[in-house]
Design a protein around this motif. Structure first.
Motif, PDB file in Angstrom:
ATOM      1  N   ASN A   1      50.469  17.451   8.882  1.00 43.03           N
ATOM      2  CA  ASN A   1      49.372  18.520   9.595  1.00 43.03           C
ATOM      3  C   ASN A   1      48.241  19.218   9.083  1.00 43.03           C
ATOM      4  O   ASN A   1      47.584  19.277   9.810  1.00 43.03           O
TER       5      ASN A   1
ATOM      6  N   ASP B   1      49.890  16.870  27.577  1.00 44.17           N
ATOM      7  CA  ASP B   1      50.178  18.399  28.061  1.00 44.17           C
ATOM      8  C   ASP B   1      50.767  18.016  29.546  1.00 44.17           C
ATOM      9  O   ASP B   1      51.171  16.894  29.601  1.00 44.17           O
TER      10      ASP B   1
ATOM     11  N   VAL C   1      49.699  23.038  18.314  1.00 50.15           N
ATOM     12  CA  VAL C   1      50.439  22.227  18.379  1.00 50.15           C
ATOM     13  C   VAL C   1      51.880  22.315  17.519  1.00 50.15           C
ATOM     14  O   VAL C   1      52.216  22.962  16.483  1.00 50.15           O
TER      15      VAL C   1
ATOM     16  N   GLN D   1      51.172  13.193  17.852  1.00 55.97           N
ATOM     17  CA  GLN D   1      50.859  12.609  19.924  1.00 55.97           C
ATOM     18  C   GLN D   1      50.570  14.167  20.306  1.00 55.97           C
ATOM     19  O   GLN D   1      52.839  14.339  19.940  1.00 55.97           O
ATOM     20  N   THR D   2      50.540  13.957  21.202  1.00 55.37           N
ATOM     21  CA  THR D   2      51.204  15.253  22.210  1.00 55.37           C
ATOM     22  C   THR D   2      50.691  15.081  23.017  1.00 55.37           C
ATOM     23  O   THR D   2      49.515  14.029  23.893  1.00 55.37           O
TER      24      THR D   2
ATOM     25  N   ARG E   1      44.874  22.404  17.816  1.00 52.57           N
ATOM     26  CA  ARG E   1      45.016  21.448  18.330  1.00 52.57           C
ATOM     27  C   ARG E   1      43.551  20.356  17.953  1.00 52.57           C
ATOM     28  O   ARG E   1      43.909  19.277  17.567  1.00 52.57           O
TER      29      ARG E   1
ATOM     30  N   THR F   1      55.245  17.250  21.530  1.00 50.80           N
ATOM     31  CA  THR F   1      54.664  16.550  20.419  1.00 50.80           C
ATOM     32  C   THR F   1      55.225  15.892  19.859  1.00 50.80           C
ATOM     33  O   THR F   1      56.380  16.442  19.658  1.00 50.80           O
TER      34      THR F   1
ATOM     35  N   SER G   1      54.175  20.847  27.866  1.00 48.22           N
ATOM     36  CA  SER G   1      53.911  20.187  26.921  1.00 48.22           C
ATOM     37  C   SER G   1      54.599  19.374  25.822  1.00 48.22           C
ATOM     38  O   SER G   1      55.237  20.289  25.910  1.00 48.22           O
TER      39      SER G   1
END
Length: 827
Positions: free
Chosen positions: A21, A64, A41, A61-62, A53, A149, A147
């Motif tokens: 990340n 909402d 995230v 991948q996220t 973000r 992740t 959300s």
């Protein structure tokens, strides 16, 4: 303090991104990629440590709240399958709330016996249950998701079982999600769903609250497959200048029917048919989670949570008694006829009953129960009941800080966690006979050790197990800015787990006893580099390790001399080794005009993978370490907009194989040797994992109030369980079916109309083209002919009473389903 509402904490969270990340950590956000609102995230189970973000690299991948709760998706697994790359589902149980969710060939499943390889968290609380690391998707409150992740790789910061990835869910609160709404929908197969949500806050006192509830029921598209589900989620908290405290509670109650796989011949005859029934699972669960965060300074954040969870599960499964398949179960002999007559029975055959004229035999079963004379071989049905109580509790505490050391900027986090659980598991089996509807009619004979089989061995399938597990963990991560565009991340976690099993039926250890004490410990490291090549182009590379310790059920069902029939029994516990996964990954992401693209390549190798393998006894098996398996692949993705159209596409090439030689028992495989074994080796593909996966989705804003969406999920075929060597050869007599699930493509379509600012109407069509397809396959013994009638001793005319018929079983996908709904927001 909510990290999404405080820019200093958002910057701090971005600095604490673990290896993969850190890929986009440049001196300033990229305006071509950054959304209008900066979100954080999560990159550890606790809230407050994450990455902004706009700096998330390609393979994180996220979703909402709108995407996770889209009206077009029936369940949370449905949303993951349609909207996230490299995710696919196997509908082995045949219930929308009970699929296996797989990512890169690693699975989170509600089914005992499935190799688990994904860690799932909700607000920092681990959802993998103590008994088997299973994940019950019906217990996660989808309506309350703010959300989620999906983190790739063997992320050590997410603790045990994050072998292939981790799914972190954050729930809504009244600060960010105020207002009141209600929603209702109805559709084909008796589907009906009601839901509500209410959130609010008091600015003066800092108090905020949120509550959401869902009720779901349907008849199901397959025979005898109703589902009922109720969920309630509530959260209350106080938000201050430097401190935020919340208390949340989640309640769930479900009654799920999952009729599972079906013989491919019977599926072709009747697509809605079931193999045997009933197959019911009842869950009741309660979760309490106290979470707090405190920022004593602008560069320091302290966070912690304390949780308690209790799950009650009861199952009732009607199964075929494979021991009756090579027995003469049709014509009662003279002694049996006399016993039936003495008990007042009439109508039983006095001669000539055969498979040809008696497709569902019962009289020999009933008679031998009356005589207490080996009914275990004459009764062709079993009713298996289980009951389990799982209680787990624990805490997680974390300190995060940023600053400069030796002239370089650092983002550092240090944490500790403790998880404890107790499991009480009981199982019992009652014999019966199959009815024409393939249901099992019980008789008065229990597998409780009071009777013996024809070899003189006690017929005993009881289990009464108490298991305790304790896991201590410490972890740390540090992101160092080597220069403005280059970041190094080092992370690590140490886990120490103890498993304590006690058998209430056969205490003391030894063969057949579940008693055992086991200890596991390991340090899992991670390291990675991230480089911002130029504005709009970011590359990264990393290495990480993760591990999973054997659970109580795996340790209790690991003795080849005492196999078990999951989820019905366990036996013996020779030690298993923990699974260790080593993952290499590299990738890039960027922009081209209004298109965002991403690409990644990965290689994950499991040492001492734990699989459930079949035993010589039909329907039985045991857990064992199988050496090495490997998953490698390439992921490509892009999304963008063209006028009123929003488009996205994901492609995954996934090569999931064995990476060492081994022998596996698979008597239903046409290439098995005389002992029922097959040889697997490097390059043989893991079952149920497709080689290619493609997803595409288009959303069209027709008018400001009216929109439509069209999507497709396509997968290539996959080998059946039992065909791990890929060499199954059907002969059309004793071995039937191809031993694999064929590839398929499923299209869905939906539309939404915002009639007023408060009133929204929607409609959805799943499987628009009404395709018949299968998401999974398995080789196994079948007791039915192509017309659905039971057949024992199928080769008696050839003088071969020991042979049975083996078939390919398929997990059928749902046919075309239409539903519509309405949503009203009060403010």
């Amino acid at each position: 303090m909510h990290p999404r509402t405080h820019p200093r904490l958002a910057a701090l969270a971005a600095a604490l991104a673990p290896l993969w990340n850190a890929a986009a950590a440049g001196p300033a956000p990229d305006p071509d990629i950054a959304p209008a609102v900066v979100e954080v995230v999560g990159t550890t189970p606790l809230a407050g440590a994450g990455v902004a973000r706009e700096r998330v690299p390609a393979n994180v991948q996220t979703l909402d709240a709108a995407a996770a709760n889209a009206a077009g998706d029936t369940t949370l697994p449905d949303a993951l399958n349609r909207r996230l790359g490299s995710v696919f589902v196997n509908e082995i149980q045949g219930n929308p709330f009970q699929p296996d969710v797989s990512y890169r060939g690693f699975t989170a499943s509600p089914l005992l016996g499935t190799p688990q390889g994904l860690a799932v968290y909700v607000d920092g609380v681990r959802m993998n249950q103590p008994f088997g690391d299973v994940v019950s998707w019906d217990l996660i409150p989808r309506a309350a998701i703010a959300s989620l992740t999906l983190m790739p790789g063997s992320n050590p910061l997410f603790g045990l079982n994050a072998l292939g990835g981790a799914l972190a869910v954050r729930t809504k609160d009244g600060l960010v999600d105020p207002g009141t709404s209600v929603q209702a929908q109805a559709g084909r197969h008796g589907r009906a769903e009601l839901g509500f949500a209410h959130g609010g806050h008091d600015d003066a006192g800092g108090l905020h609250w949120y509550v959401a509830g869902t009720g779901f029921r349907e008849h199901g598209w397959r025979a005898a497959s109703p589902t009922r589900l109720g969920q309630l989620f509530a959260k209350v908290g106080r938000h201050g200048a430097a401190t935020d405290v919340t208390l949340s509670a989640a309640l769930a109650s479900s009654h799920l029917t999952g009729n599972g796989l079906q013989d491919a011949r019977l599926l072709a005859r009747d697509y809605a048919s079931v193999y045997t029934k009933p197959d019911e699972t009842r869950n009741r669960a309660a979760l309490l989670n106290l979470a707090a965060s405190h920022a004593p300074g602008t560069d320091v954040l302290l966070s912690a949570n304390l949780y308690y969870r209790r799950i009650l599960t009861a199952t009732l499964n009607g199964d075929l008694n494979d021991d009756a398949l090579d027995q003469a179960v049709y014509q009662p002999d003279a002694a049996e006829q006399a016993a039936l007559a003495a008990a007042g029975y009439t109508g039983f055959p006095t001669r000539g009953a055969t498979a040809a004229n008696t497709p569902f035999p019962s009289w020999r079963c009933i008679a031998n129960v009356l005589r207490a004379d080996e009914p275990a071989e004459q009764c062709n049905g079993l009713l298996n009941r289980t009951a389990s109580t799982q209680t787990n509790y624990g805490f997680d505490a974390q300190a995060s800080a940023s600053g400069r050391v030796a002239g370089m900027a650092h983002g550092f986090a240090l944490g500790a966690a403790f998880d404890a659980s107790r499991v009480d598991f009981r199982q019992g089996t009652r014999f019966g006979y199959l009815a024409p509807d393939h249901g099992v009619v019980p008789v008065g004979f229990f597998a409780d050790g009071t009777e013996v089989d024809d070899d003189g061995a006690p017929v005993d399938a009881r289990v009464d197990l108490a298991g305790r597990t304790r896991t201590w963990s410490v972890y740390a991560t540090d992101t160092v800015a080597l220069r403005g565009d280059l970041h190094l991340t080092l992370s690590g976690r140490y886990n120490r787990t103890t498993v304590h099993n006690r058998d209430r039926i056969h205490p003391g250890g030894g063969g057949g006893s579940l008693d055992g004490d086991h200890r596991f410990g390991r340090v899992n490291p991670a390291a990675g580099l991230a480089w911002t090549v130029r504005r709009g182009l970011h590359v990264y590379a990393g290495y990480n390790e993760g591990s999973r310790t054997p659970t109580a059920i795996e340790l209790g069902c690991a003795d080849p001399a005492h196999p078990c029939r999951l989820p019905n029994a366990m036996a013996g516990d020779p030690p298993l080794r923990q699974v260790v996964t080593r993952t290499w990954e590299a990738g890039a992401r960027g922009t081209a005009g209004r298109t965002h693209w991403r690409a990644a390549a990965f290689r994950a190798t499991n040492d001492d993978d734990i699989l459930f393998v079949a035993d010589h006894a039909a329907g039985f098996g045991y857990f064992r370490n199988v050496g090495r398996t490997r998953r490698r692949g390439v992921e490509l993705g892009a999304d963008g907009a063209a006028g009123p159209l929003a488009l996205s596409a994901h492609y995954t090439w996934l090569d999931a194989t064995f990476a060492s030689y081994d022998r596996i028992n698979s008597p239903a495989n046409g290439s098995a040797d005389a002992d029922g074994n097959i040889q697997v080796g490097p390059g043989d593909r893991l079952p149920l994992v497709p080689h290619h996966l493609f997803k595409a989705r288009a959303a069209w804003t027709i008018t400001p109030a009216w929109s439509a969406e069209l999507g497709m999920v396509a997968t290539s075929g996959a080998a059946a369980r039992g065909n791990e060597n890929g060499a199954h050869q059907p002969d059309g007599v004793r071995f039937l079916g191809a031993g694999r699930a064929p590839g398929h493509a499923v299209v869905d379509a939906g539309t939404t109309w915002r009639a007023t600012p408060r009133l929204t109407l929607f409609a959805q069509v799943d499987n628009l083209l009404d395709r018949r397809y299968a998401t999974a396959a398995q080789l196994g013994t079948t007791g039915f002919a192509a017309d659905g009638g039971f057949v024992a001793r199928p080769f008696a005319a050839q003088g071969d009473n020991g042979s049975v018929v083996h078939a390919t079983f398929l997990a059928p996908g749902a046919p075309r389903t239409v539903r519509a709904g309405i949503r009203y927001a009060f403010r």
